[in-house]
Design a protein around this motif. Structure first.
Motif, PDB file in Angstrom:
ATOM      1  N   ASP A   1       0.829  -1.204   0.000  1.00 20.01           N
ATOM      2  CA  ASP A   1       0.000   0.000   0.000  1.00 20.01           C
ATOM      3  C   ASP A   1       0.864   1.256   0.000  1.00 20.01           C
ATOM      4  O   ASP A   1       0.512   2.263  -0.623  1.00 20.01           O
ATOM      5  N   ALA A   2       1.996   1.199   0.695  1.00 18.37           N
ATOM      6  CA  ALA A   2       2.885   2.369   0.740  1.00 18.37           C
ATOM      7  C   ALA A   2       3.421   2.698  -0.649  1.00 18.37           C
ATOM      8  O   ALA A   2       3.429   3.867  -1.068  1.00 18.37           O
ATOM      9  N   PHE A   3       3.856   1.688  -1.389  1.00 18.77           N
ATOM     10  CA  PHE A   3       4.362   1.931  -2.736  1.00 18.77           C
ATOM     11  C   PHE A   3       3.222   2.359  -3.680  1.00 18.77           C
ATOM     12  O   PHE A   3       3.434   3.169  -4.586  1.00 18.77           O
ATOM     13  N   ALA A   4       2.039   1.815  -3.473  1.00 16.91           N
ATOM     14  CA  ALA A   4       0.901   2.229  -4.301  1.00 16.91           C
ATOM     15  C   ALA A   4       0.574   3.700  -4.067  1.00 16.91           C
ATOM     16  O   ALA A   4       0.247   4.440  -5.011  1.00 16.91           O
ATOM     17  N   LEU A   5       0.646   4.140  -2.816  1.00 18.78           N
ATOM     18  CA  LEU A   5       0.410   5.554  -2.514  1.00 18.78           C
ATOM     19  C   LEU A   5       1.473   6.422  -3.174  1.00 18.78           C
ATOM     20  O   LEU A   5       1.165   7.472  -3.745  1.00 18.78           O
ATOM     21  N   ALA A   6       2.721   5.984  -3.122  1.00 13.72           N
ATOM     22  CA  ALA A   6       3.792   6.739  -3.787  1.00 13.72           C
ATOM     23  C   ALA A   6       3.544   6.811  -5.288  1.00 13.72           C
ATOM     24  O   ALA A   6       3.707   7.873  -5.908  1.00 13.72           O
ATOM     25  N   ALA A   7       3.137   5.689  -5.894  1.00 18.10           N
ATOM     26  CA  ALA A   7       2.896   5.660  -7.343  1.00 18.10           C
ATOM     27  C   ALA A   7       1.764   6.589  -7.747  1.00 18.10           C
ATOM     28  O   ALA A   7       1.759   7.129  -8.862  1.00 18.10           O
ATOM     29  N   ALA A   8       0.805   6.794  -6.846  1.00 18.32           N
ATOM     30  CA  ALA A   8      -0.298   7.714  -7.126  1.00 18.32           C
ATOM     31  C   ALA A   8       0.141   9.168  -7.079  1.00 18.32           C
ATOM     32  O   ALA A   8      -0.635  10.059  -7.437  1.00 18.32           O
ATOM     33  N   ASN A   9       1.368   9.411  -6.651  1.00 15.68           N
ATOM     34  CA  ASN A   9       1.892  10.770  -6.549  1.00 15.68           C
ATOM     35  C   ASN A   9       3.033  11.032  -7.528  1.00 15.68           C
ATOM     36  O   ASN A   9       3.900  11.855  -7.270  1.00 15.68           O
ATOM     37  N   VAL A  10       3.024  10.304  -8.637  1.00 19.16           N
ATOM     38  CA  VAL A  10       4.006  10.509  -9.704  1.00 19.16           C
ATOM     39  C   VAL A  10       3.442  11.502 -10.716  1.00 19.16           C
ATOM     40  O   VAL A  10       2.281  11.398 -11.117  1.00 19.16           O
ATOM     41  N   TRP A  11       4.284  12.438 -11.128  1.00 19.90           N
ATOM     42  CA  TRP A  11       3.887  13.417 -12.130  1.00 19.90           C
ATOM     43  C   TRP A  11       4.220  12.896 -13.534  1.00 19.90           C
ATOM     44  O   TRP A  11       4.958  11.932 -13.689  1.00 19.90           O
ATOM     45  N   GLU A  12       3.679  13.554 -14.534  1.00 18.94           N
ATOM     46  CA  GLU A  12       3.856  13.099 -15.913  1.00 18.94           C
ATOM     47  C   GLU A  12       5.313  13.112 -16.351  1.00 18.94           C
ATOM     48  O   GLU A  12       5.705  12.344 -17.225  1.00 18.94           O
ATOM     49  N   ASP A  13       6.134  13.983 -15.737  1.00 22.98           N
ATOM     50  CA  ASP A  13       7.536  14.057 -16.143  1.00 22.98           C
ATOM     51  C   ASP A  13       8.398  12.989 -15.480  1.00 22.98           C
ATOM     52  O   ASP A  13       9.599  12.897 -15.752  1.00 22.98           O
ATOM     53  N   GLY A  14       7.816  12.157 -14.592  1.00 26.99           N
ATOM     54  CA  GLY A  14       8.539  11.073 -13.961  1.00 26.99           C
ATOM     55  C   GLY A  14       8.928  11.331 -12.521  1.00 26.99           C
ATOM     56  O   GLY A  14       9.326  10.406 -11.806  1.00 26.99           O
ATOM     57  N   ALA A  15       8.856  12.574 -12.070  1.00 28.95           N
ATOM     58  CA  ALA A  15       9.185  12.887 -10.674  1.00 28.95           C
ATOM     59  C   ALA A  15       8.073  12.404  -9.753  1.00 28.95           C
ATOM     60  O   ALA A  15       6.911  12.296 -10.149  1.00 28.95           O
ATOM     61  N   VAL A  16       8.434  12.107  -8.528  1.00 31.64           N
ATOM     62  CA  VAL A  16       7.475  11.725  -7.497  1.00 31.64           C
ATOM     63  C   VAL A  16       7.429  12.844  -6.471  1.00 31.64           C
ATOM     64  O   VAL A  16       8.472  13.368  -6.062  1.00 31.64           O
ATOM     65  N   SER A  17       6.240  13.220  -6.045  1.00 26.68           N
ATOM     66  CA  SER A  17       6.124  14.247  -5.017  1.00 26.68           C
ATOM     67  C   SER A  17       6.794  13.792  -3.730  1.00 26.68           C
ATOM     68  O   SER A  17       6.656  12.633  -3.327  1.00 26.68           O
ATOM     69  N   THR A  18       7.505  14.709  -3.096  1.00 22.83           N
ATOM     70  CA  THR A  18       8.121  14.370  -1.812  1.00 22.83           C
ATOM     71  C   THR A  18       7.068  13.983  -0.796  1.00 22.83           C
ATOM     72  O   THR A  18       7.230  13.018  -0.045  1.00 22.83           O
ATOM     73  N   PHE A  19       5.959  14.732  -0.760  1.00 21.99           N
ATOM     74  CA  PHE A  19       4.877  14.435   0.168  1.00 21.99           C
ATOM     75  C   PHE A  19       3.700  13.840  -0.583  1.00 21.99           C
ATOM     76  O   PHE A  19       3.301  14.344  -1.626  1.00 21.99           O
ATOM     77  N   PHE A  20       3.154  12.771  -0.035  1.00 26.30           N
ATOM     78  CA  PHE A  20       2.118  12.011  -0.716  1.00 26.30           C
ATOM     79  C   PHE A  20       0.734  12.515  -0.341  1.00 26.30           C
ATOM     80  O   PHE A  20       0.371  12.545   0.841  1.00 26.30           O
ATOM     81  N   SER A  21      -0.027  12.870  -1.349  1.00 26.17           N
ATOM     82  CA  SER A  21      -1.430  13.221  -1.136  1.00 26.17           C
ATOM     83  C   SER A  21      -2.281  11.974  -1.275  1.00 26.17           C
ATOM     84  O   SER A  21      -2.094  11.182  -2.192  1.00 26.17           O
ATOM     85  N   GLU A  22      -3.210  11.800  -0.367  1.00 27.09           N
ATOM     86  CA  GLU A  22      -4.146  10.679  -0.459  1.00 27.09           C
ATOM     87  C   GLU A  22      -5.391  11.059  -1.245  1.00 27.09           C
ATOM     88  O   GLU A  22      -6.282  10.228  -1.432  1.00 27.09           O
ATOM     89  N   ASP A  23      -5.454  12.296  -1.699  1.00 28.58           N
ATOM     90  CA  ASP A  23      -6.554  12.799  -2.518  1.00 28.58           C
ATOM     91  C   ASP A  23      -6.110  12.763  -3.977  1.00 28.58           C
ATOM     92  O   ASP A  23      -5.052  13.299  -4.316  1.00 28.58           O
ATOM     93  N   PRO A  24      -6.879  12.145  -4.889  1.00 31.12           N
ATOM     94  CA  PRO A  24      -6.450  12.057  -6.292  1.00 31.12           C
ATOM     95  C   PRO A  24      -6.467  13.391  -7.033  1.00 31.12           C
ATOM     96  O   PRO A  24      -5.931  13.477  -8.146  1.00 31.12           O
ATOM     97  N   ASP A  25      -7.061  14.419  -6.460  1.00 31.41           N
ATOM     98  CA  ASP A  25      -7.140  15.721  -7.105  1.00 31.41           C
ATOM     99  C   ASP A  25      -5.727  16.312  -7.232  1.00 31.41           C
ATOM    100  O   ASP A  25      -5.072  16.597  -6.220  1.00 31.41           O
ATOM    101  N   PRO A  26      -5.212  16.512  -8.458  1.00 31.14           N
ATOM    102  CA  PRO A  26      -3.846  17.028  -8.613  1.00 31.14           C
ATOM    103  C   PRO A  26      -3.662  18.424  -8.033  1.00 31.14           C
ATOM    104  O   PRO A  26      -2.556  18.790  -7.623  1.00 31.14           O
ATOM    105  N   ASP A  27      -4.728  19.224  -8.006  1.00 27.10           N
ATOM    106  CA  ASP A  27      -4.615  20.557  -7.425  1.00 27.10           C
ATOM    107  C   ASP A  27      -4.359  20.484  -5.928  1.00 27.10           C
ATOM    108  O   ASP A  27      -3.578  21.274  -5.375  1.00 27.10           O
ATOM    109  N   ARG A  28      -4.998  19.527  -5.264  1.00 27.90           N
ATOM    110  CA  ARG A  28      -4.767  19.376  -3.828  1.00 27.90           C
ATOM    111  C   ARG A  28      -3.352  18.834  -3.573  1.00 27.90           C
ATOM    112  O   ARG A  28      -2.699  19.217  -2.599  1.00 27.90           O
TER     113      ARG A  28
END
Length: 341
Positions: free
Chosen positions: A142-169
């Motif tokens: 689940d931890a890796f799945a949460l990280a994967a949900a926070n990957v941007w189109e350019d390949g970077a991963v957000s340092t902080f993981f949002s549990e909300d799928p809204d990219p603006d949030r």
């Protein structure tokens, strides 16, 4: 016994004493004023009940799991090198790291819910538990799945993981907590550390959600390399830690010799002036396939304190407040000396 072997033995003895005392020198405490201000900022952008504002404004934020993982990584190196007295320390620390998981993943300040799960903690703890043989899918799927949900189109991963799928949030969350040049939360050293943890997990445990994203992240990381050959850090003091994490990932993946060679040339010319950054330079060069010069190792040995530790050089740069630890510096110096040819 050679000077390097003697320094290694003294460092292990120091860390063993730290272990018995629960690593008091490796605890990062955020000040009460900063804690309250961060809660105020968070509550202004995200729904937070009054009771939670009251609770977390007075929360004692203590970060220790990430630093414990850094130290344990060095102890694992020592155990692998034949210092068998380190094995029980690694086992005990691995158990502590597993129990420090805070819900879906790991937070830098466990229990402090306004601070999201972060990629640096997940990456570092994954590396340690994989190496120690204690990485279980039920802890990481689940931890890796949460990280994967926070990957941007350019390949970077957000340092902080949002549990909300809204990219603006997600953008707002990383803008609130982030330290990138544009406060995006896209930080090279965190991406490199997280993906190295995922790579070790994929190679030694099982496939994970981040597996298909490792190479795109490496491509993004290559674009962050500066013309002189180093990588800038967002959360760390200087450029040696970030360059070390970058070349470690690229070297493990293979096929990135030009970037690694460029980094090695920078490291060979930009001498560090303190034991922590000398150790990080030596470790980075070892991942570039270029063992550090003997005089650099001698400088590390010569700067060891009588108790076996090294100076608490600032490592983390947390919103204009730096933090360092003798125990963490000692871990990196130990790793560097163990990596010497």
């Amino acid at each position: 016994m050679s000077p390097v072997d003697h320094a290694v033995s003294r460092a292990i003895a120091y860390l063993a004493r730290q272990h018995q005392a629960a690593y008091p020198d490796a605890v990062h405490v955020m000040g009460a004023y900063s804690t309250a201000k961060f809660v105020e900022l968070y509550a202004a952008h995200f729904a937070l009940p009054a009771a939670s504002i009251h609770k977390f404004s007075r929360f004692r934020c203590e970060g220790r799991a990430f630093h414990l993982a850094l130290i344990t990584d060095a102890l694992q190196d020592a155990a692998d090198a034949g210092y068998h007295e380190c094995r029980p320390l690694v086992e005990a620390n691995a158990a502590r790291l597993r129990t420090s998981k805070d819900g879906r993943s790991w937070r830098y300040f466990p229990g402090f819910e306004p601070l999201p799960y972060d990629g640096d903690s997940l990456g570092e703890i994954a590396q340690v538990l994989v190496r120690a043989g204690h990485a279980a899918p039920e802890d990481f799927d689940d931890a890796f799945a949460l990280a994967a949900a926070n990957v941007w189109e350019d390949g970077a991963v957000s340092t902080f993981f949002s549990e909300d799928p809204d990219p603006d949030r997600r953008t707002m969350l990383n803008r609130l907590w982030g330290r990138g040049r544009d406060d995006s939360g896209q930080d090279a050293e965190v991406v490199a550390n997280l993906m190295f943890g995922a790579l070790l997990y994929e190679r030694h445990v099982a496939p994970c959600a981040l597996g298909p994203l490792i190479h795109p992240a490496a491509t993004w990381l290559l674009k962050q390399q500066q013309p002189m050959g180093f990588w800038r850090a967002s959360w760390y003091v200087g450029v040696y830690y970030s360059t070390y994490t970058a070349v470690r990932l690229l070297g493990a993946l293979g096929g990135h010799e030009p970037a690694i060679g460029q980094a090695a040339r920078f490291l060979a010319q930009a001498s560090a002036s303190d034991p922590l950054n000398r150790a990080l330079t030596a470790l980075a060069l070892s991942h570039c396939g270029r063992p550090p010069a003997r005089h650099q190792l001698d400088l590390i040995v010569d700067s060891q304190f009588p108790d076996g530790s090294w100076e608490a050089i600032p490592l983390l740069d947390n919103h204009a407040r730096v933090w360092g630890s003798r125990a963490v510096t000692t871990g990196f110096c130990l790793k560097a000396l163990l990596a010497a040819p």
